[in-house]
Design a protein around this motif. Structure first.
Motif, mmCIF file in Angstrom:
data_model
loop_
_atom_site.group_PDB
_atom_site.id
_atom_site.type_symbol
_atom_site.label_atom_id
_atom_site.label_comp_id
_atom_site.label_asym_id
_atom_site.label_seq_id
_atom_site.Cartn_x
_atom_site.Cartn_y
_atom_site.Cartn_z
ATOM 1 N N ASP A 164 0.824 -1.212 0.000
ATOM 2 C CA ASP A 164 0.000 0.000 0.000
ATOM 3 C C ASP A 164 0.859 1.263 0.000
ATOM 4 O OD1 ASP A 164 -2.306 -1.527 -0.020
ATOM 5 O OD2 ASP A 164 -2.755 -1.233 2.118
ATOM 6 N N LYS A 165 1.940 1.269 0.788
ATOM 7 C CA LYS A 165 2.823 2.441 0.837
ATOM 8 C C LYS A 165 3.451 2.707 -0.528
ATOM 9 C CE LYS A 165 4.141 2.296 5.711
ATOM 10 N NZ LYS A 165 5.247 2.184 6.665
ATOM 11 N N SER A 168 0.777 3.954 -3.001
ATOM 12 C CA SER A 168 0.478 5.367 -2.742
ATOM 13 C C SER A 168 1.576 6.276 -3.263
ATOM 14 C CB SER A 168 0.291 5.609 -1.244
ATOM 15 O OG SER A 168 -0.890 4.983 -0.793
ATOM 16 N N GLN A 171 1.287 6.548 -6.981
ATOM 17 C CA GLN A 171 0.167 7.406 -7.386
ATOM 18 C C GLN A 171 0.560 8.878 -7.383
ATOM 19 O OE1 GLN A 171 -3.079 6.323 -4.807
ATOM 20 N NE2 GLN A 171 -3.604 4.521 -6.035
#
Length: 175
Positions: A164-165, A168, A171
């Motif tokens: 997830d890190k 992100s 992104q």
């Protein structure tokens, strides 16, 4: 978007190259090129050597390849708390040709190591000095204990928290 990814390592089994390739390929629709810094041979930098040969051909090729990118994903290996000598040497040659090597293009900086430190020292150094060299670091992430958090066979981060890190961070290149 044309993305250049590389691991700042000369290892033929570079965990940083694997991490950079994984992260860059998270960018939907991106044209990803993964560089190998072994392809950019340069002699050990010194002012004397620079006077003798001028601009090292390997550094010229490195800059040409970087200039093709819209964005970068770079994962830094750490040797004794610093850049690996081969990457630092290539970088030194490149900055003598084009001080702003990264040309203001957006980048995500990563780092990993087999140990729990996750190469945080070199990541901090790279992110901290990026602005002097045309770096535009949008996000940075350290992945500790690589072999516990990355599935080499699948080519992806196996720990959901770090996946997830990194997602992100990636992104942020669209922002």
């Amino acid at each position: 978007m044309k993305v250049i990814a590389f691991g700042a390592s000369t290892s033929s089994t570079s965990i940083n190259k694997a991490l950079a390739a994984y992260a860059a390929n998270l960018i939907e629709g991106a044209d990803v090129t993964v560089l190998d810094i072994n392809d950019y041979q340069v002699p050990m930098f010194s002012e004397d050597k620079e006077k003798e040969i001028g601009q090292a051909e390997g550094a010229q090729a490195f800059i040409r390849d970087l200039s093709q990118a819209d964005a970068f994903v770079i994962s830094f290996a750490e040797h004794n708390g610093h850049y690996p000598a081969a990457y630092k040497n290539l970088f030194d040659w490149a900055t003598r040709i084009e001080r702003e090597v990264f040309q203001g293009k957006p980048a995500v900086y990563l780092a990993t190591s087999p140990g729990p430190g996750g190469a945080q020292n070199v990541l901090a150094a790279a992110a901290g000095s990026a602005g002097y060299f045309g770096g535009n670091v949008k996000a940075s992430v350290s992945l500790p204990s690589f072999y516990d958090n990355f599935d080499l066979e699948a080519g992806q981060v196996s720990n959901p928290e770090y996946a997830d890190k990194i997602a992100s961070a990636i992104q942020s290149l669209d922002a």
